[in-house]
Design a protein around this motif. Structure first.
Motif, PDB file in Angstrom:
ATOM      1  N   PRO A 149     -33.788 -53.143  19.105  1.00  0.00           N
ATOM      2  CA  PRO A 149     -32.564 -53.300  18.322  1.00  0.00           C
ATOM      3  C   PRO A 149     -32.739 -52.831  16.893  1.00  0.00           C
ATOM      4  N   VAL A 150     -31.647 -52.423  16.284  1.00  0.00           N
ATOM      5  CA  VAL A 150     -31.626 -51.989  14.883  1.00  0.00           C
ATOM      6  C   VAL A 150     -30.784 -52.984  14.098  1.00  0.00           C
ATOM      7  N   ALA A 151     -31.259 -53.347  12.922  1.00  0.00           N
ATOM      8  CA  ALA A 151     -30.528 -54.286  12.074  1.00  0.00           C
ATOM      9  C   ALA A 151     -30.048 -53.574  10.811  1.00  0.00           C
ATOM     10  N   PRO A 152     -28.955 -54.062  10.210  1.00  0.00           N
ATOM     11  CA  PRO A 152     -28.516 -53.489   8.929  1.00  0.00           C
ATOM     12  C   PRO A 152     -29.600 -53.691   7.879  1.00  0.00           C
ATOM     13  N   PRO A 153     -29.509 -52.920   6.755  1.00  0.00           N
ATOM     14  CA  PRO A 153     -28.481 -51.931   6.390  1.00  0.00           C
ATOM     15  C   PRO A 153     -28.729 -50.576   7.038  1.00  0.00           C
ATOM     16  N   LEU A 154     -27.654 -49.825   7.175  1.00  0.00           N
ATOM     17  CA  LEU A 154     -27.695 -48.542   7.866  1.00  0.00           C
ATOM     18  C   LEU A 154     -26.900 -47.515   7.073  1.00  0.00           C
ATOM     19  N   PHE A 155     -27.323 -46.261   7.139  1.00  0.00           N
ATOM     20  CA  PHE A 155     -26.594 -45.140   6.526  1.00  0.00           C
ATOM     21  C   PHE A 155     -26.488 -44.053   7.585  1.00  0.00           C
ATOM     22  N   ASP A 156     -25.272 -43.581   7.834  1.00  0.00           N
ATOM     23  CA  ASP A 156     -25.037 -42.552   8.844  1.00  0.00           C
ATOM     24  C   ASP A 156     -24.583 -41.278   8.141  1.00  0.00           C
ATOM     25  N   THR A 157     -25.423 -40.238   8.182  1.00  0.00           N
ATOM     26  CA  THR A 157     -25.099 -39.001   7.466  1.00  0.00           C
ATOM     27  C   THR A 157     -23.871 -38.305   8.051  1.00  0.00           C
ATOM     28  N   MET A 158     -23.663 -38.396   9.363  1.00  0.00           N
ATOM     29  CA  MET A 158     -22.492 -37.763   9.965  1.00  0.00           C
ATOM     30  C   MET A 158     -21.213 -38.449   9.497  1.00  0.00           C
ATOM     31  N   LEU A 159     -21.186 -39.781   9.543  1.00  0.00           N
ATOM     32  CA  LEU A 159     -20.002 -40.513   9.104  1.00  0.00           C
ATOM     33  C   LEU A 159     -19.754 -40.294   7.614  1.00  0.00           C
ATOM     34  N   ALA A 160     -20.821 -40.271   6.832  1.00  0.00           N
ATOM     35  CA  ALA A 160     -20.663 -40.060   5.385  1.00  0.00           C
ATOM     36  C   ALA A 160     -20.026 -38.706   5.108  1.00  0.00           C
ATOM     37  N   ALA A 161     -20.481 -37.674   5.810  1.00  0.00           N
ATOM     38  CA  ALA A 161     -19.931 -36.332   5.600  1.00  0.00           C
ATOM     39  C   ALA A 161     -18.486 -36.248   6.065  1.00  0.00           C
ATOM     40  N   GLN A 162     -18.174 -36.858   7.201  1.00  0.00           N
ATOM     41  CA  GLN A 162     -16.797 -36.859   7.689  1.00  0.00           C
ATOM     42  C   GLN A 162     -15.881 -37.591   6.716  1.00  0.00           C
ATOM     43  N   LEU A 163     -16.343 -38.700   6.190  1.00  0.00           N
ATOM     44  CA  LEU A 163     -15.557 -39.480   5.242  1.00  0.00           C
ATOM     45  C   LEU A 163     -15.318 -38.697   3.958  1.00  0.00           C
ATOM     46  N   ALA A 164     -16.356 -38.021   3.482  1.00  0.00           N
ATOM     47  CA  ALA A 164     -16.249 -37.248   2.236  1.00  0.00           C
ATOM     48  C   ALA A 164     -15.349 -36.031   2.388  1.00  0.00           C
ATOM     49  N   ALA A 165     -15.083 -35.609   3.629  1.00  0.00           N
ATOM     50  CA  ALA A 165     -14.179 -34.470   3.848  1.00  0.00           C
ATOM     51  C   ALA A 165     -12.727 -34.831   3.558  1.00  0.00           C
ATOM     52  N   CYS A 166     -12.425 -36.134   3.487  1.00  0.00           N
ATOM     53  CA  CYS A 166     -11.089 -36.621   3.094  1.00  0.00           C
ATOM     54  C   CYS A 166      -9.977 -36.080   3.993  1.00  0.00           C
ATOM     55  N   GLY A 167     -10.258 -35.987   5.275  1.00  0.00           N
ATOM     56  CA  GLY A 167      -9.240 -35.552   6.214  1.00  0.00           C
ATOM     57  C   GLY A 167      -9.094 -34.057   6.348  1.00  0.00           C
TER      58      GLY A 167
END
Length: 595
Positions: A111-129
């Motif tokens: 199992p993995v516990a927080p904290p976590l950073f996801d580079t794919m989600l961060a990049a998608q979020l920074a694209a602002c739609g």
């Protein structure tokens, strides 16, 4: 333990641990438990976490060699304990598409516990739609770091007894690149004011991985019976449609006894010809919007009914059957967190969110013996968000006093007392509420009411209702005017999620994004809190559908899980809505149809 160094492309050194002693020694030597950041990746034998296995777990820390742990050779829980400590420790774990890795690691009892950073989600979020290209690891490395990171070896055979040096270098680079990539993306998120929203997304990953790994339970007996029924209904509807359309003359027809050609219901050309020839209808197309003005015509009515049944037979029957897992018998849908511009969860393979609301469809999703489903959804969440954002006094008062907003709206637009509002008028008010908060015009409201709620209104009534709605909810009207005059293309949800509105969307897009996006933020906040909140209940999150969350729970814990789910969802809403109460109603059920 083997030491390697590769100076081609991205320079990287790494250690390969092939035994319990190797792993323990490498973790000590690299002092991985002292690092505040760990880049983590896996190499797997396929894409299915149920039938496939993890071959390598790669862990990178700043200014250290990358650890490559070969799980084919490090097999026991005791031998893997150093990995478990790292994955559940206090360091920030950096992944690319974390939900994928988490599902696989859970299958290996890591199992993995927080904290976590996801580079794919961060990049998608920074694209602002906006579409700024691929968000795969290779594309992100090139775009944000100027690094060429070849990805071809990702499709190589990871089951082989001895991995090649090229495979090992590839695996090590994928973990090492996550460290500088995170730094670049953190700077980008900060510059756009998206750090808080990014944390919301990262916290949600654990629930997303759990939904995919657990899967939605399906009663195969009920599903097969319904699928047969749908095919029978489709055949009957086609017979009615063809009778209403008649036959088309054959080209070069020679016989007086030839009845002509049957109309192909999937051919726009043939449908148009038949509807014009037999029905005398002045149609230029056969889309739903083309047909709706003639919905009372027998042929059009038959066509719309056929399409409805045919769509259900295909989208439900065929699509579901294709994705029933051969091992679990469940549906392990893939959820995408930031693929839609508003941040709403997207679902595929299969799309659980498109299952019709009719009881006969949803009763196919039933808890296995000894278990129960716990179902909870937010009550009128988008309207509550609109009341919060707009500051509309009348709408806020209705929610604070526990009034039924649809009945309130029906009363305001018809002039009747709330207690005199009929069921049909309340249904009409649903269309008015949900349509007009997004500035729908009178004609659009008329179509929307009929197609979505089965509520008919004339064009004049639509104009009248629209005028009365904005008179009654002046705060909504003021919010619309403010947004119409706003020159900025940027809009934010209440979590701070940023979207740049494309020119063609206009006012509806400016209104929809903060409302639907905030509703999505609230649901994700709840999903992020649930794994910890449900600890001890043996509950598993099995699906999320727009404003609804579904759990599977042992019978003895179902009531407690329902209380936790309802409270967690409401607390998540309260984080964003300060002046409007949020209500989430939970039930314990045998099947999804009971909500």
């Amino acid at each position: 333990m083997k030491r390697h160094r590769d100076d081609n492309g991205l320079p990287v050194s790494f250690l390969v641990a092939s035994s319990a002693d190797d792993l323990a020694e490498a973790v000590r030597e690299l002092r991985l438990d002292e690092s505040p950041f760990l880049g983590i990746d896996t190499e797997t034998t396929g894409l299915d976490p149920i039938r496939c296995r993890v071959r390598l777990v790669q862990i990178a820390a700043p200014e250290r060699s990358v650890l490559l742990a070969d799980l084919f050779r490090i097999r026991t829980a005791e031998a893997r304990e150093p990995l478990r400590r790292l994955l559940t420790g206090k360091a920030v774990k950096i992944f690319q598409n974390a939900a994928f890795d988490l599902a696989f690691l859970a299958g290996e009892e890591l199992p993995v516990a927080p904290p976590l950073f996801d580079t794919m989600l961060a990049a998608q979020l920074a694209a602002c739609g906006e579409d700024d290209g691929s968000h795969g690891l290779g594309a992100l490395a090139a775009r944000h770091l100027g690094v060429d990171l070849p990805k071809e070896l990702g499709r190589s055979d990871w089951r082989t007894a001895s991995l090649s040096s090229e495979q090992l270098c590839y695996a090590a680079r994928d973990a090492a690149i996550l460290l500088p990539l995170r730094e670049a993306l953190v700077a980008l998120l900060r510059s756009k004011g998206l750090v808080g929203t990014a944390k919301l997304e990262f916290d949600c990953v654990f629930a997303i991985a759990e939904m995919h790994a657990t899967g939605m339970p399906l009663s195969r007996e009920r599903f097969d019976a319904l699928r047969t029924t749908l095919e029978e209904e489709k055949a009957a509807a086609l017979k009615v449609l063809r009778a209403a359309l008649g036959a088309l003359p054959r080209q070069g027809q020679l016989s007086l006894f030839d009845d002509g050609a049957l109309v192909n219901p999937d051919s726009t050309k043939q449908l148009l010809e038949a509807l014009r020839l037999r029905g005398g209808l002045p149609l230029t197309g056969t889309s739903r919007s083309d047909l709706e003005p003639f919905a009372d015509h027998p042929a059009v009515k038959a066509l719309l009914e056929y399409r409805k049944i045919a769509k259900a037979a295909s989208a439900f029957g065929d699509a579901i059957a294709a994705h029933i897992h051969p091992v679990t018998g469940r549906l392990h849908s893939h959820y995408a967190q930031v693929r839609t511009p508003t941040g709403r969860l997207a679902c595929a393979a299969p799309n659980i969110q498109q299952i019709p609301r009719e009881a006969r469809f949803r009763r196919c999703f039933a808890a296995p013996p000894g278990k129960r489903l716990v179902l909870a959804d937010y009550s009128q969440i988008e309207l509550r968000v609109a009341a919060e954002i707009s500051g509309d006094t009348r709408m806020r008062e209705a929610y604070r006093s526990g009034e039924d907003l649809h009945r309130v709206t029906a009363s305001l637009v018809t002039g009747k007392a709330p207690e005199d509002v009929t069921k049909g008028e309340r249904q009409l008010a649903k269309a008015i509420n949900f349509g007009l908060i997004y500035a729908m015009g009178a004609r659009g409201l008329q179509r929307y009411a009929q197609s979505t709620f089965g509520a008919a209104m004339t064009g004049g009534e639509a104009e009248h209702f629209r005028s009365r709605f904005f008179d009654a909810y002046s705060g909504i009207a003021a919010w619309h005017r403010k947004e119409a005059e706003n020159p900025s293309a940027e809009v934010r949800t209440l979590s701070g999620r940023l979207r740049r509105i494309p020119p063609g969307e206009g006012l509806p897009g400016r209104l929809n994004t903060p409302v639907q996006g905030t509703a999505a933020d609230i649901l994700k906040e709840a999903l992020g809190r649930l794994p910890a909140a449900l600890s001890g209940t043996e509950a598993r999150i099995v699906a999320s559908v727009h404003d609804e969350i579904l759990l599977e729970v042992p019978e003895e814990h179902a009531t407690a899980a329902a209380e936790i789910l309802s409270r967690t969802m409401e607390d998540a809403g309260a984080r964003f809505l300060a002046s409007v109460p949020v209500v989430a109603e939970a039930v314990v059920a045998e099947s999804w149809a009971e909500k």
